[in-house]
Design a protein around this motif. Structure first.
Motif, mmCIF file in Angstrom:
data_model
loop_
_atom_site.group_PDB
_atom_site.id
_atom_site.type_symbol
_atom_site.label_atom_id
_atom_site.label_comp_id
_atom_site.label_asym_id
_atom_site.label_seq_id
_atom_site.Cartn_x
_atom_site.Cartn_y
_atom_site.Cartn_z
ATOM 1 N N THR A 166 0.479 12.133 -4.345
ATOM 2 C CA THR A 166 1.761 11.549 -4.645
ATOM 3 C C THR A 166 2.246 10.846 -3.364
ATOM 4 O O THR A 166 2.972 9.974 -3.520
ATOM 5 N N ASN A 170 2.952 6.669 -3.638
ATOM 6 C CA ASN A 170 4.346 6.122 -3.335
ATOM 7 C C ASN A 170 4.287 5.027 -2.186
ATOM 8 O O ASN A 170 4.619 4.234 -2.375
ATOM 9 N N ARG A 173 2.738 1.988 -3.004
ATOM 10 C CA ARG A 173 3.460 0.990 -3.932
ATOM 11 C C ARG A 173 3.013 0.861 -5.153
ATOM 12 O O ARG A 173 3.302 -0.351 -5.621
ATOM 13 N N LYS A 197 11.876 8.568 2.198
ATOM 14 C CA LYS A 197 11.963 7.311 1.469
ATOM 15 C C LYS A 197 11.684 6.004 2.199
ATOM 16 O O LYS A 197 11.002 5.191 1.631
ATOM 17 N N ILE A 222 10.172 11.033 -2.820
ATOM 18 C CA ILE A 222 9.077 10.478 -3.980
ATOM 19 C C ILE A 222 9.467 10.924 -5.383
ATOM 20 O O ILE A 222 9.882 12.068 -5.462
ATOM 21 N N ASN A 223 9.199 10.155 -6.251
ATOM 22 C CA ASN A 223 9.699 10.287 -7.666
ATOM 23 C C ASN A 223 8.316 10.979 -8.237
ATOM 24 O O ASN A 223 7.581 10.569 -8.939
#
Length: 278
Positions: A166, A170, A173, A197, A222-223
């Motif tokens: 993950t 992120n 990108r 972020k 992070i989503n």
């Protein structure tokens, strides 16, 4: 289906596999992901179980006493100089311990060479019933999902896999939509962690967070939830979360425990326990 978790070796890299196994058992993990391939990185301990018979014996004893299983071994790095045949002893050792997967990443720009070497690595692991799971790393040769998918689409062998981390997802990108319509059989496990972020602009900054300062799930920006929702089948969650300062403050066992507790809390909060897209 029970959600299963593995303790990744980078999270507790100062612990040899036997100690790591006992820690994972105390904390409630289902597996460990060990690092028996010595990469000769700065300050990296050598856990080459294929040639350290005493450590191999103690590792088996720890597994017997705890019931802990080995999920995967790492890292079968591919670059210009490495002969993947040299990984055969580590593959045999991993298979002897019951490992399901071999993690690989690519550190060269020579596309024809790295595709050939990755295919050969899959051939070496196949007789042992192991998948070879390709991880893209933000500062490596294959650094994003598009490049990793190109490698997998270029070879015809059924034990190839894709491992999503993950943090790298992120920081490379990658768009969430890039995960759509990928073959479910490619996915065996993911590396879960969080991060800040801001994405560093330098290689040194990327490496620092990746190896020394990852965050607990839900602590950063992070989503993770939306990444997991696009993974097309249930997978093992390997918690790769090195944080040198916290290890110094808390010790390896407490850090490993917090990694697991926060991951479970995150999955529950986002209704992702036992999540399966299809």
């Amino acid at each position: 289906m029970k959600t299963e978790f593995s303790l990744a070796h980078l999270t507790v890299l100062g612990c040899a596999p036997p100690e790591m196994i006992y820690i994972a058992s105390l904390c409630g993990y289902d597996y460990v992901s060990i690092r028996p391939i010595y990469m000769k990185l700065p300050n990296e301990p050598n856990y080459d179980l294929a040639h350290n018979k005493a450590m191999m014996k103690h590792t088996k004893e720890a597994m017997r006493r705890t019931g802990m299983r080995i999920h995967d071994i790492e890292l079968a790095k591919i670059d210009d100089t490495i002969d993947v045949e040299d990984y055969k002893a580590a593959i045999e050792t991993g298979a002897e311990l019951g490992a399901k997967s071999l993690l690989s990443s690519i550190w060269t720009e020579d596309k024809s060479m790295y595709i050939e070497k990755f295919h050969h690595l899959c051939e070496l692991a196949k007789p042992y019933g192991m998948t070879v799971d390709l991880e893209f790393v933000t500062w490596a040769g294959v650094k994003n999902l598009k490049q990793a998918v190109e490698v997998l689409n270029s070879i015809d062998i059924d034990n190839k896999g894709l491992m999503i981390d993950t943090l790298h997802f992120n920081r490379s990108r990658v768009a969430l939509e890039e995960l759509d319509n990928l073959p479910p059989e490619w996915f065996n496990y993911v590396h879960l962690c969080d991060g800040p972020k801001e994405i560093p602009e330098t290689k040194e900054g990327l490496i620092h967070t990746g190896r020394d300062e990852r965050l607990y799930c839900g602590e950063g920006e992070i989503n993770i939830a939306d990444i997991i929702r696009r993974i097309p089948r249930p997978v093992v969650y390997s918690l790769e979360l090195p944080h040198l300062k916290r290890v110094k403050e808390l010790g390896y066992t407490e850090h490993a425990r917090r990694c697991l507790v926060t991951a479970k809390e995150y999955l529950e909060k986002h209704n992702l326990e036992n999540f399966c897209l299809k």
